[in-house]
Design a protein around this motif. Structure first.
Motif, PDB file in Angstrom:
ATOM      1  N   GLN A   1      30.054 -18.813 -19.106  1.00 28.68           N
ATOM      2  CA  GLN A   1      29.699 -20.065 -18.434  1.00 28.68           C
ATOM      3  C   GLN A   1      28.470 -20.693 -19.083  1.00 28.68           C
TER       4      GLN A   1
ATOM      5  N   ASP B   1      41.769 -16.023 -21.702  1.00 28.92           N
ATOM      6  CA  ASP B   1      41.400 -17.214 -22.472  1.00 28.92           C
ATOM      7  C   ASP B   1      40.420 -16.854 -23.582  1.00 28.92           C
TER       8      ASP B   1
ATOM      9  N   ARG C   1      33.122 -24.941 -22.595  1.00 30.40           N
ATOM     10  CA  ARG C   1      33.795 -23.754 -22.065  1.00 30.40           C
ATOM     11  C   ARG C   1      33.650 -22.610 -23.057  1.00 30.40           C
TER      12      ARG C   1
ATOM     13  N   GLU D   1      36.044 -22.659 -25.983  1.00 32.04           N
ATOM     14  CA  GLU D   1      35.706 -23.684 -26.977  1.00 32.04           C
ATOM     15  C   GLU D   1      34.592 -23.193 -27.895  1.00 32.04           C
TER      16      GLU D   1
ATOM     17  N   ASP E   1      40.046 -15.858 -17.225  1.00 34.33           N
ATOM     18  CA  ASP E   1      38.848 -15.970 -18.057  1.00 34.33           C
ATOM     19  C   ASP E   1      38.902 -14.980 -19.217  1.00 34.33           C
TER      20      ASP E   1
END
Length: 209
Positions: A51, A87, A56, A59, A84
């Motif tokens: 975070q 990803d 993100r 990214e 999370d």
């Protein structure tokens, strides 16, 4: 490189790393800045919080890997949510550690990440493997590069976590020949290291007996 938007936590992580003998080349709190500095400082390992205020986590991972492909990104996050984790791994993270980990576990994770291992908080590794096995049931990409039978065989053993030496002994090949097969496979698949290669193999179910 340490990237976390909480100054006290960020400074504590950097201090632990420095005291353990690591050189901390950058310590910052924004994703865009981390991407810019990755190419200049060329860190071996990036300890990255999920975070951040500007980008993100996935990214930032892609940006860092694009700027400095050799960097290995270890996520250090308070979130253990399945999406999370997935990803982050799909974006190219080499490992994912929860912030609840102790100092010894954290330093061990950094050491192993630097050595090329995929490191996960217990329980998260099974989640990742399960997802990639699920994806392995999807139809193969017809445009995917074709590997030779020997390259596929070596890839399967890499997915099982075997070292070059162990693969060479299993296949009765020289260490150099195994290295050449791995490098050829990396080139064909446009991957950068054995962690990505193992991830590719697991995604396609090649780690199964």
């Amino acid at each position: 490189m340490v990237v976390d938007d909480h100054p006290m936590w960020r400074d504590g992580v950097a201090r632990d790393l420095a005291e353990a003998g690591y050189e901390v080349v950058a310590c910052l709190g924004e994703g865009a800045q981390a991407v810019r500095l990755a190419a200049a400082t060329r860190p071996d390992v990036v300890v990255l919080d999920l975070q951040l205020p500007d980008l993100r986590g996935d990214e930032v991972i892609r940006g860092i890997r694009g700027a400095h492909p050799e960097a290995r990104v270890l996520m250090l996050s308070a979130s253990g949510e399945q999406q999370d984790v997935l990803d982050a791994v799909k974006a190219g993270a080499a490992g994912y550690l929860l912030k609840s980990a102790g100092q010894a576990d954290f330093l061990d994770a950094v050491r192993r990440t630097a050595a090329g291992d995929a490191v996960f908080t217990p329980g998260l590794a099974g989640l990742v493997l399960g997802e990639y096995r699920r994806l392995a049931t999807t139809p193969a990409d017809p445009d995917a590069p074709e590997l030779t039978p020997r390259e596929t065989e070596v890839l399967r053993l890499v997915a099982k976590g075997m070292s070059y030496k162990q693969i060479a002994e299993r296949l009765v090949l020289s260490h150099r020949t195994v290295q050449n097969h791995v490098q050829n496979t990396l080139g064909k698949l446009q991957l950068h290291n054995r962690v990505e290669l193992a991830r590719f193999a697991i995604e396609r179910g090649l780690d199964a007996d």
